[in-house]
Design an enzyme around this catalytic site. Structure first.
Site, PDB file in Angstrom:
ATOM      1  N   LYS A 175      10.357 -39.526  -2.257  1.00 21.10           N
ATOM      2  CA  LYS A 175       9.200 -38.764  -2.728  1.00 21.10           C
ATOM      3  C   LYS A 175       8.645 -39.446  -3.978  1.00 21.10           C
ATOM      4  O   LYS A 175       7.940 -40.427  -3.864  1.00 21.10           O
ATOM      5  CB  LYS A 175       9.589 -37.302  -2.928  1.00 21.10           C
ATOM      6  CG  LYS A 175       9.947 -36.634  -1.599  1.00 21.10           C
ATOM      7  CD  LYS A 175      10.296 -35.183  -1.725  1.00 21.10           C
ATOM      8  CE  LYS A 175      10.454 -34.516  -0.366  1.00 21.10           C
ATOM      9  NZ  LYS A 175      11.543 -35.083   0.465  1.00 21.10           N
ATOM     10  N   SER A 201       9.660 -26.594  -2.620  1.00 23.92           N
ATOM     11  CA  SER A 201       8.607 -27.497  -2.165  1.00 23.92           C
ATOM     12  C   SER A 201       7.387 -26.810  -1.589  1.00 23.92           C
ATOM     13  O   SER A 201       6.303 -27.390  -1.567  1.00 23.92           O
ATOM     14  CB  SER A 201       9.175 -28.456  -1.116  1.00 23.92           C
ATOM     15  OG  SER A 201       9.653 -27.746   0.020  1.00 23.92           O
ATOM     16  N   HIS A 208      12.223 -32.447  -5.169  1.00 21.50           N
ATOM     17  CA  HIS A 208      10.838 -32.329  -5.623  1.00 21.50           C
ATOM     18  C   HIS A 208      10.737 -32.193  -7.140  1.00 21.50           C
ATOM     19  O   HIS A 208       9.642 -31.966  -7.661  1.00 21.50           O
ATOM     20  CB  HIS A 208      10.162 -31.137  -4.941  1.00 21.50           C
ATOM     21  CG  HIS A 208       9.998 -31.313  -3.467  1.00 21.50           C
ATOM     22  ND1 HIS A 208       8.895 -31.894  -2.896  1.00 21.50           N
ATOM     23  CD2 HIS A 208      10.833 -31.016  -2.439  1.00 21.50           C
ATOM     24  CE1 HIS A 208       9.027 -31.935  -1.578  1.00 21.50           C
ATOM     25  NE2 HIS A 208      10.197 -31.403  -1.286  1.00 21.50           N
TER      26      HIS A 208
END
Length: 394
Positions: free
Chosen positions: A242, A184, A212
């Site tokens: 996310k 990340s 991610h």
């Protein structure tokens, strides 16, 4: 002053003097491409809302409909009577999304790593962990009691050597290799094809945290899908907060693995289930992602555009392979000042310093989303050029 007050005062002052203290800002708007803080409108480059789904109309409607049907809370832990049909639907959708037999939803991605690692690994086992793995992986490994052996970041020779030594020691019942799918802070992608080959050679359990990567790589299906290895990775772990745009986490894998986690995953067992609204919105998000690749395509288009712009200005953007684009400054205090001046000029890009990244590698982590327009990114680049030159960074 008592011992606690002395400890807090000394250590807070130390963080502030070294540029390591993080001030938390409160948004007065939704977390979109433009945000409002203290009545100031800012181009937002710090969000993990990769696809803009946090404000998507379909997700909002799904959440509202679920609240009207089930209420605002699940009312219990999953194993008592907190499992609603909306949770079952979410888990079935995640399994389809990740290409696995089954899946389990947790309350957060952090909870996934705390619960899943310790449910399978113990003091008689060993874990090979990339040295840049996320904090939740580090804490999950510690909680398990297993021997943790760190290998150099994405160094496959180091991993192979340590896997060989660990296996040949005959000291451990089980050995697991754990890696982030996408790292990340630097935006690089794990060498999953090589990791899986090493795992096959030394009988390692494979564990990928794709927080991610899901919604970003592999046409949105994640890092395992990108490498065509969904069927060869034992644990596919991720977050629902996310790219998915809501909250929660999941583990996807074999039916037996998920059945085991549902009786031994402590956050699942001892914390109230995801709210009905969140579960329904997550399901809607994943369905939208599976059926429409335009969001992922826009994310990559914007990411490549910003990356090219910052690089041409002379910023050190590292070796990112994804839309995550760091501007690496180095000095922590200068990094904090850079972020502060960007804010004053109209860009929200938070400084990232130790302990999130190693000392001396302070950076601003830029995250363009699918929701940004070209005009927004152009305006941000003008501000980056002005502040970068002012501070002698470029």
């Amino acid at each position: 002053m008592n011992a606690l007050n002395i400890f807090l005062t000394e250590n807070l002052n130390d963080l502030k003097s070294n540029g390591l203290y993080n001030k938390i800002d409160s948004l007065e708007s939704s977390n979109g491409p433009i945000i409002t803080i203290n009545n100031k409108s800012l181009i937002n480059l710090s969000s993990n809302n990769y696809l803009g789904f946090a404000t998507n109309a379909r997700l909002k409607k799904a959440a509202i409909d679920a609240v009207n049907t089930y209420g605002v809370g699940a009312g219990a832990v999953r194993t008592i009577n907190g499992t609603l049909t909306v949770h079952d639907t979410l888990e079935n959708t995640i399994a389809k999304f990740k290409g696995t037999e089954a899946a389990i939803a947790f309350q957060s991605g952090f909870n996934c790593n705390m619960g899943a690692i310790s449910a399978v690994m113990d003091k008689n086992d060993a874990i090979l962990s990339d040295e840049l793995n996320h904090a939740s992986i580090i804490d999950g490994c510690r909680l398990s009691g297993a021997t943790v052996i760190r290998y150099k970041h994405s160094d496959m020779n180091d991993l192979r050597e340590k896997a060989k030594l660990t296996k040949e020691s005959n000291l451990y019942n089980k050995i697991m290799v754990i890696t982030d799918g996408v790292f990340s802070m630097d935006g690089d992608i794990a060498k999953l094809d090589e990791i899986v080959k090493i795992a096959e050679d030394f009988d390692l359990i494979t564990y990928v945290d794709d927080a991610h990567g899901s919604g970003v790589t592999g046409n949105g299906a994640g890092t395992c899908k990108r490498f065509g290895l969904s069927h060869k990775v034992d644990f596919q772990v991720g977050t629902l907060s996310k790219a998915i745009g809501v909250v929660g986490g999941y583990v996807a894998g074999s039916r037996d693995l998920i059945d085991w986690l549902k009786v031994r995953g402590r956050p699942f067992l001892f914390s109230t289930a995801l709210t009905p609204g969140a579960a329904a919105a997550c399901t809607e998000s994943i369905e939208l992602l599976m059926n429409n690749h335009s969001y992922v395509n826009r994310l990559w288009k914007n990411g490549n555009y910003l990356k090219k712009g910052l690089n041409s200005l002379g910023f050190n953007i590292g070796n990112s392979q994804t839309p995550i684009t760091p501007c690496i400054i180095g000095d922590e205090a200068k990094t904090q000042l850079f972020s502060k001046r960007l804010f004053e000029e109209g860009v929200y890009a938070k400084s990232i310093v130790f302990p999130t990244v190693p000392k001396g590698t302070g950076r601003v982590r830029n995250m363009p989303t699918a929701a940004h327009s070209k005009e927004m990114l152009d305006n941000a680049l003008v501000i980056y050029e002005k502040v970068g030159k002012e501070l002698g960074i470029i």
